[in-house]
Design a protein around this motif. Structure first.
Motif, short mmCIF file in Angstrom:
data_model
loop_
_atom_site.label_atom_id
_atom_site.label_comp_id
_atom_site.label_asym_id
_atom_site.label_seq_id
_atom_site.Cartn_x
_atom_site.Cartn_y
_atom_site.Cartn_z
N ASP A 78 0.81 -1.22 0.00
CA ASP A 78 0.00 0.00 0.00
C ASP A 78 0.84 1.27 0.00
O ASP A 78 1.83 1.38 0.73
CB ASP A 78 -0.91 0.03 1.24
CG ASP A 78 -2.04 -0.98 1.14
OD1 ASP A 78 -2.33 -1.45 0.03
OD2 ASP A 78 -2.64 -1.30 2.20
N VAL A 79 0.42 2.22 -0.82
CA VAL A 79 0.96 3.57 -0.83
C VAL A 79 -0.21 4.53 -0.68
O VAL A 79 -1.24 4.36 -1.36
CB VAL A 79 1.74 3.88 -2.12
CG1 VAL A 79 2.19 5.34 -2.15
CG2 VAL A 79 2.94 2.96 -2.25
N ALA A 80 -0.07 5.52 0.19
CA ALA A 80 -1.19 6.40 0.52
C ALA A 80 -1.71 7.14 -0.70
O ALA A 80 -0.98 7.46 -1.63
CB ALA A 80 -0.76 7.40 1.58
N VAL A 96 6.54 1.63 3.91
CA VAL A 96 6.61 2.79 3.01
C VAL A 96 6.59 4.09 3.81
O VAL A 96 7.37 5.02 3.54
CB VAL A 96 5.43 2.76 2.01
CG1 VAL A 96 5.47 4.00 1.11
CG2 VAL A 96 5.47 1.49 1.17
N ALA A 97 5.71 4.15 4.81
CA ALA A 97 5.59 5.37 5.61
C ALA A 97 6.90 5.71 6.30
O ALA A 97 7.27 6.89 6.43
CB ALA A 97 4.48 5.20 6.64
N ASP A 139 16.30 4.59 -6.77
CA ASP A 139 17.42 4.19 -5.91
C ASP A 139 17.12 2.90 -5.15
O ASP A 139 18.01 2.10 -4.90
CB ASP A 139 17.72 5.30 -4.88
CG ASP A 139 18.02 6.62 -5.55
OD1 ASP A 139 18.97 6.67 -6.37
OD2 ASP A 139 17.31 7.62 -5.28
N LEU A 140 15.86 2.74 -4.76
CA LEU A 140 15.42 1.59 -3.98
C LEU A 140 14.06 1.15 -4.49
O LEU A 140 13.30 1.94 -5.05
CB LEU A 140 15.28 1.95 -2.49
CG LEU A 140 16.49 2.41 -1.71
CD1 LEU A 140 16.03 2.97 -0.36
CD2 LEU A 140 17.44 1.24 -1.48
N ALA A 141 13.75 -0.12 -4.25
CA ALA A 141 12.41 -0.61 -4.54
C ALA A 141 12.03 -1.63 -3.49
O ALA A 141 12.85 -2.42 -3.03
CB ALA A 141 12.35 -1.24 -5.93
N LEU A 142 10.75 -1.61 -3.10
CA LEU A 142 10.20 -2.58 -2.17
C LEU A 142 9.37 -3.58 -2.97
O LEU A 142 8.59 -3.18 -3.83
CB LEU A 142 9.33 -1.92 -1.11
CG LEU A 142 9.98 -0.83 -0.26
CD1 LEU A 142 8.98 -0.33 0.79
CD2 LEU A 142 11.24 -1.34 0.41
N SER A 143 9.54 -4.86 -2.65
CA SER A 143 8.85 -5.88 -3.42
C SER A 143 8.55 -7.08 -2.53
O SER A 143 9.27 -7.36 -1.59
CB SER A 143 9.72 -6.33 -4.60
OG SER A 143 9.16 -7.45 -5.26
#
Length: 469
Positions: A78-80, A96-97, A139-143
């Protein structure tokens, strides 16, 4: 005689602002021409609003460790909702927050669907998150993906022990290197599980590492594995070939695995996604059944061949996996934020000295050499094995800093017998950690000629153990 004027002092390079980094990210995105990476790509105006807010926070004096870091987030996380968004969550996932609170800016959301690779469009590349990092768009990624997409695109992936991050599903961090990934992890850590009081933070100078002897690997994957085995052996590790998964971690500090056995073409992968996916995951599939930490890195610095390796360690021994991975990447070893206490040693507990095994058995982690201020001196104590006592004086001394878990620190303190005591010392960098020192009442022959115990040991090895004159 005419002389040239002195060179002016170098002008410090001002790091790019968050706004500048966002503009550069969109330029790379346009150059890459890979719209299939994204399920949702935010408008440049919206991302710049976030970036300018970060810039204002920095100008106001806030310490933002990720100021201007551009990130992508896989669609399952989730992203706001943004002011113009519809049908998306009101709040971001905690992982993410925590990154955005530290100054990161979200560029968009990537898909989990199979796409072509970053370096060869005819080859499979896994998910959009890994490709976006490999192409330098973010630069970064969440997966929620794991090691395989990282290996197919020659990027770093870190999957911490389950429960250390506040997420129902395991989240991997993709980055261009270990330092960036570790920095993000430090900010995200804090989930449902807590560090054990006796967690091991290190495996010593000769870690025991198992690697598979019976996996069906292609020629390139075999070469990659053997390259890393040779490099780790040269660094002092003890490598043992085993049959997987029978032995697991039994008797070892870590498992070293080839991340993928081959690099299939994208056409083949799309034609048979289940079959190809099963083959690609064959090397690391059993790890999903274990409670482990995992770090995936390319074989050599700058190597874009998609045959990286993955280090697996027991749950909560993430730091050991990170340290082993640095041997492949040549990056500095950086600490993961486990609880613990630093201790400085000056004598028989130094690496290579008789009592160093006591620290290694406690899972202590060597964090680097140190030097004190010019406020101490060493004396030779009548102990077995010979050790120095550190007293107040007027000399700077060389030592080592080690980090221990809370339980290990208590056990280490209990091993110190009189005249040894734990007291703080002042180091040249201004820090004041605890150190193994000596009761002032237990004096001995002065070692004022030496600024380190190793210096005296070298002297004694040629002159014989005796009171220095």
């Amino acid at each position: 005689m005419n002389t040239l004027p002195p060179d002016p002092d170098p002008v410090p390079i001002t790091p790019p602002t968050a706004s500048q980094r966002v503009i550069a990210a969109f330029e790379r995105l346009t150059e890459a021409g890979r719209p299939e990476l994204w399920t949702t790509l935010r408008a440049v105006e919206d991302v710049l609003v976030d970036a300018k807010a970060v810039d204002e926070r920095v100008k106001a004096g806030e310490n933002l460790p990720l100021a201007g870091t551009v990130i992508a987030v896989q669609d399952l996380i989730d992203v706001a909702k943004q002011p113009s968004g519809h049908g998306v969550p009101e709040t971001s996932a905690p992982v993410v927050a925590r990154l955005t609170a530290a100054g990161a800016v979200v560029l968009g959301k990537t898909g989990a669907a199979l796409i072509s690779g970053a370096w060869d469009r005819t080859k499979a590349g896994g998910n959009g998150a890994a490709v976006a990092v490999a192409l330098g768009i973010v630069d970064l990624a969440l997966s929620t993906g794991g090691a395989v997409p990282a290996a197919l695109n020659a990027v770093t992936a870190v999957k911490p022990t389950r429960g250390l991050l506040p997420a129902a599903d395991t989240v991997s961090v993709y980055a261009s290197g270990l330092v960036a990934a570790r920095r993000a992890l430090a900010l995200m850590t804090g989930g449902d599980r807590s560090w054990p009081a006796d967690v091991r933070l290190g495996a010593g100078e000769h870690p025991r590492i198992a690697y598979p002897s019976d996996l069906p690997l292609g020629e390139a994957a075999t070469l990659a594995l053997h390259t890393v085995v040779a490099r780790l052996t040269a660094a002092g590790a003890v490598l043992t070939p085993i049959s997987l998964p029978e032995r697991g971690f039994d008797g070892f500090d870590a498992l070293l695995l080839p991340t993928v056995p081959e690099h299939p073409g994208i056409a083949e992968a799309l034609a048979d996604p289940a079959g190809v996916g099963h083959r690609l995951a064959a090397c690391t599939a059993f790890a999903n059944l274990l409670d482990v930490a995992a770090v995936t890195v390319p074989v050599l610095p700058g190597d874009r061949r998609p045959f990286g390796v993955t280090f697996l360690t027991r749950a909560f021994e993430d730091q050991i996996a990170l340290d082993l991975a640095t041997v492949c990447t040549d990056e500095p070893m950086t600490p993961y934020p486990e609880p613990g206490e630093d201790v400085v040693v000056f004598g028989a507990h130094l690496r290579g000295q008789p009592l160093n095994a006591d620290l290694v058995e406690l899972g202590a982690r060597f964090t680097g050499p140190v030097r004190t201020t010019e406020a101490y001196r060493m004396v030779l104590l009548d102990t077995k094995p010979p050790q120095p006592g550190v007293l107040d004086g007027g000399t700077a001394l060389d030592g080592e800093r080690w980090r221990l878990s809370p339980a290990a620190f208590d056990r280490f303190a209990a091993t110190l017998k009189p005249p040894f005591v734990l007291e703080r010392v002042e180091l040249a960098d201004g820090s004041t950690p605890l150190a193994v020192r000596c009761d002032p009442a237990a004096d001995g022959p002065g070692l004022d000629r030496y600024e380190s115990w190793r210096g005296y040991v070298r002297f004694a090895s040629t002159a014989g153990l005796r009171a220095p004159g």
